[in-house]
Design a protein around this motif. Structure first.
Motif, PDB file in Angstrom:
ATOM      1  N   LYS A 123       0.810  -1.215   0.000  1.00 44.47           N
ATOM      2  CA  LYS A 123       0.000   0.000   0.000  1.00 44.47           C
ATOM      3  C   LYS A 123       0.846   1.268   0.000  1.00 44.47           C
ATOM      4  N   ALA A 124       1.991   1.232   0.655  1.00 47.74           N
ATOM      5  CA  ALA A 124       2.840   2.425   0.727  1.00 47.74           C
ATOM      6  C   ALA A 124       3.376   2.842  -0.628  1.00 47.74           C
ATOM      7  N   LEU A 125       3.359   1.919  -1.615  1.00 47.67           N
ATOM      8  CA  LEU A 125       3.981   2.198  -2.911  1.00 47.67           C
ATOM      9  C   LEU A 125       3.031   2.084  -4.094  1.00 47.67           C
ATOM     10  N   ILE A 126       1.923   1.377  -3.947  1.00 51.64           N
ATOM     11  CA  ILE A 126       1.135   1.033  -5.134  1.00 51.64           C
ATOM     12  C   ILE A 126       0.578   2.266  -5.844  1.00 51.64           C
ATOM     13  N   HIS A 127       0.244   3.316  -5.101  1.00 55.66           N
ATOM     14  CA  HIS A 127      -0.278   4.522  -5.743  1.00 55.66           C
ATOM     15  C   HIS A 127       0.847   5.449  -6.208  1.00 55.66           C
ATOM     16  N   ARG A 128       2.093   5.051  -5.979  1.00 61.09           N
ATOM     17  CA  ARG A 128       3.247   5.859  -6.384  1.00 61.09           C
ATOM     18  C   ARG A 128       3.894   5.353  -7.672  1.00 61.09           C
ATOM     19  N   ASN A 129       3.284   4.385  -8.313  1.00 61.46           N
ATOM     20  CA  ASN A 129       3.815   3.896  -9.569  1.00 61.46           C
ATOM     21  C   ASN A 129       3.358   4.800 -10.709  1.00 61.46           C
ATOM     22  N   VAL A 130       3.820   6.043 -10.649  1.00 59.64           N
ATOM     23  CA  VAL A 130       3.484   7.066 -11.634  1.00 59.64           C
ATOM     24  C   VAL A 130       4.760   7.815 -11.988  1.00 59.64           C
ATOM     25  N   ALA A 178      10.293   4.679 -11.700  1.00 63.06           N
ATOM     26  CA  ALA A 178      11.563   4.669 -12.421  1.00 63.06           C
ATOM     27  C   ALA A 178      12.251   3.308 -12.285  1.00 63.06           C
ATOM     28  N   PHE A 179      12.166   2.726 -11.099  1.00 61.57           N
ATOM     29  CA  PHE A 179      12.794   1.420 -10.898  1.00 61.57           C
ATOM     30  C   PHE A 179      12.132   0.362 -11.782  1.00 61.57           C
ATOM     31  N   LEU A 180      10.815   0.305 -11.806  1.00 66.40           N
ATOM     32  CA  LEU A 180      10.130  -0.689 -12.624  1.00 66.40           C
ATOM     33  C   LEU A 180      10.376  -0.446 -14.116  1.00 66.40           C
ATOM     34  N   ARG A 181      10.484   0.810 -14.498  1.00 72.11           N
ATOM     35  CA  ARG A 181      10.838   1.121 -15.893  1.00 72.11           C
ATOM     36  C   ARG A 181      12.216   0.554 -16.229  1.00 72.11           C
ATOM     37  N   ASP A 182      13.194   0.795 -15.369  1.00 72.77           N
ATOM     38  CA  ASP A 182      14.546   0.282 -15.614  1.00 72.77           C
ATOM     39  C   ASP A 182      14.579  -1.243 -15.543  1.00 72.77           C
ATOM     40  N   PHE A 183      13.763  -1.808 -14.680  1.00 69.31           N
ATOM     41  CA  PHE A 183      13.671  -3.262 -14.560  1.00 69.31           C
ATOM     42  C   PHE A 183      13.197  -3.862 -15.885  1.00 69.31           C
ATOM     43  N   ASP A 184      12.155  -3.284 -16.468  1.00 73.04           N
ATOM     44  CA  ASP A 184      11.652  -3.782 -17.747  1.00 73.04           C
ATOM     45  C   ASP A 184      12.694  -3.624 -18.854  1.00 73.04           C
ATOM     46  N   ARG A 185      13.402  -2.505 -18.862  1.00 74.57           N
ATOM     47  CA  ARG A 185      14.418  -2.294 -19.881  1.00 74.57           C
ATOM     48  C   ARG A 185      15.551  -3.305 -19.754  1.00 74.57           C
ATOM     49  N   ALA A 186      15.971  -3.568 -18.536  1.00 71.67           N
ATOM     50  CA  ALA A 186      17.035  -4.548 -18.319  1.00 71.67           C
ATOM     51  C   ALA A 186      16.562  -5.950 -18.692  1.00 71.67           C
ATOM     52  N   TRP A 187      15.303  -6.250 -18.407  1.00 67.65           N
ATOM     53  CA  TRP A 187      14.721  -7.542 -18.778  1.00 67.65           C
ATOM     54  C   TRP A 187      14.707  -7.710 -20.295  1.00 67.65           C
ATOM     55  N   ALA A 188      14.322  -6.658 -20.999  1.00 68.79           N
ATOM     56  CA  ALA A 188      14.308  -6.722 -22.463  1.00 68.79           C
ATOM     57  C   ALA A 188      15.725  -6.908 -23.009  1.00 68.79           C
ATOM     58  N   ALA A 189      16.696  -6.195 -22.440  1.00 64.85           N
ATOM     59  CA  ALA A 189      18.075  -6.318 -22.896  1.00 64.85           C
ATOM     60  C   ALA A 189      18.649  -7.703 -22.625  1.00 64.85           C
ATOM     61  N   ALA A 190      18.115  -8.373 -21.610  1.00 64.31           N
ATOM     62  CA  ALA A 190      18.600  -9.708 -21.254  1.00 64.31           C
ATOM     63  C   ALA A 190      17.876 -10.812 -22.010  1.00 64.31           C
ATOM     64  N   ALA A 191      17.080 -10.472 -23.007  1.00 68.40           N
ATOM     65  CA  ALA A 191      16.298 -11.471 -23.738  1.00 68.40           C
ATOM     66  C   ALA A 191      17.158 -12.609 -24.298  1.00 68.40           C
ATOM     67  N   PRO A 192      18.388 -12.345 -24.787  1.00 67.42           N
ATOM     68  CA  PRO A 192      19.195 -13.468 -25.292  1.00 67.42           C
ATOM     69  C   PRO A 192      19.454 -14.556 -24.248  1.00 67.42           C
ATOM     70  N   TYR A 193      19.408 -14.191 -22.968  1.00 66.05           N
ATOM     71  CA  TYR A 193      19.663 -15.182 -21.922  1.00 66.05           C
ATOM     72  C   TYR A 193      18.468 -16.092 -21.695  1.00 66.05           C
ATOM     73  N   ALA A 194      17.327 -15.775 -22.307  1.00 63.73           N
ATOM     74  CA  ALA A 194      16.135 -16.601 -22.145  1.00 63.73           C
ATOM     75  C   ALA A 194      16.354 -18.007 -22.678  1.00 63.73           C
ATOM     76  N   SER A 195      17.268 -18.150 -23.627  1.00 68.27           N
ATOM     77  CA  SER A 195      17.539 -19.493 -24.160  1.00 68.27           C
ATOM     78  C   SER A 195      18.147 -20.409 -23.106  1.00 68.27           C
TER      79      SER A 195
END
Length: 271
Positions: free
Chosen positions: A193-200, A207-224
């Protein structure tokens, strides 16, 4: 002279929904990170606060903690008397159930718990109420104690929690079943609750979740090599810009833990 009237429990009744094994990710993390402190405690009391309509989470917490701290005991606390009555048949050595709320009533009076776990409890409260609840619960902890407060989905695939000590919030942990993860930002729906309304935009957790998604996308080759290797690579990338405080041993479990100060709301950075 009439006996004193018991004080009314602090808090409100939750929906009480729960499922067996729902809190396994949180439990494993607690046992791994706080097990040593529980072993050192003279009376390692753990509280399952707001366990819900069925006592499964308290039963499971005792079993998991005792793997790390054989003398641990668990007290399940519920604000709804009927739920306490329904749980009583499951009481056993090391496991009891009590009526109460955020005042955390324990026997003997004055006992300070080494751990309070409050999962899916604050979801129904207003964001403005969270800091006071945290302060109240942290004030009940024994020296070196831990409060873990967070939210998960109905079957425990996605979970985010805040760990707090007597001084206040310390870290935020994101945990997931990697095989079911599409993008890390899927975890946003389980922010406490302390954070859920702050995901804007403009807030650190966004910003952290944005960077998390970007790093996840960049790591796509490791999915194999599997989702675990992709997650580990993703978190390793995050460490360049974010204060990740755990190690690859935890990342392998589908977890990452970040210092609270990096994700705290901008107008409430001190918790």
């Amino acid at each position: 002279m009439s006996p004193p009237t018991p004080s009314r429990p602090v808090g409100t009744v939750t929906r009480g929904t729960t499922n067996p094994n729902r809190l396994r990710r949180m439990d494993r993390w607690i046992a791994a990170t706080h097990g040593a402190a529980l072993r050192r405690a003279d009376d390692p009391v753990a509280v399952d606060l707001g366990y819900g309509a069925a006592p499964w989470t308290a039963v499971e917490l005792l079993a998991r903690l005792r793997e790390a701290a054989p003398h641990a005991r668990v007290v399940g606390i519920e604000i709804e008397p009927a739920r306490v009555a329904a749980a009583k048949p499951y009481a056993r050595e090391g496991l009891t159930f009590r009526h109460g709320g955020f005042e955390v009533p324990l026997e003997p009076a004055g006992t300070a718990p080494a751990l309070i776990r409050a999962a899916n409890v604050l979801r129904q409260y207003d964001e403005e109420q969270v800091a006071e609840v945290w302060r109240r619960l942290c004030g009940r902890l024994a020296p070196g104690g831990l409060l873990v407060e967070g939210t998960c989905d109905e079957i425990g695939r996605r979970h985010v929690w805040v760990a707090l000590g007597p001084e206040g919030p310390r870290t935020v942990t994101f945990a997931t079943r990697l095989g079911s993860l599409r993008t890390p930002s899927d975890l946003a729906e389980r922010l406490p609750k302390a954070l859920i309304h702050r995901n804007v935009p403009g807030e650190p957790v966004h910003a952290f979740l944005r960077d998390f998604d970007r790093a996840w996308a960049a790591a796509a080759p490791y999915a194999s090599y599997g989702a675990r290797q992709r997650w580990i690579r993703t978190v390793r990338t995050l460490t360049a810009d974010w204060p990740v405080v755990d190690s690859p041993a935890r990342w392998r479990q589908g977890e990452v833990t970040v210092a609270w100060g990096a994700l705290a709301p901008l107008d409430n950075s001190r918790g």
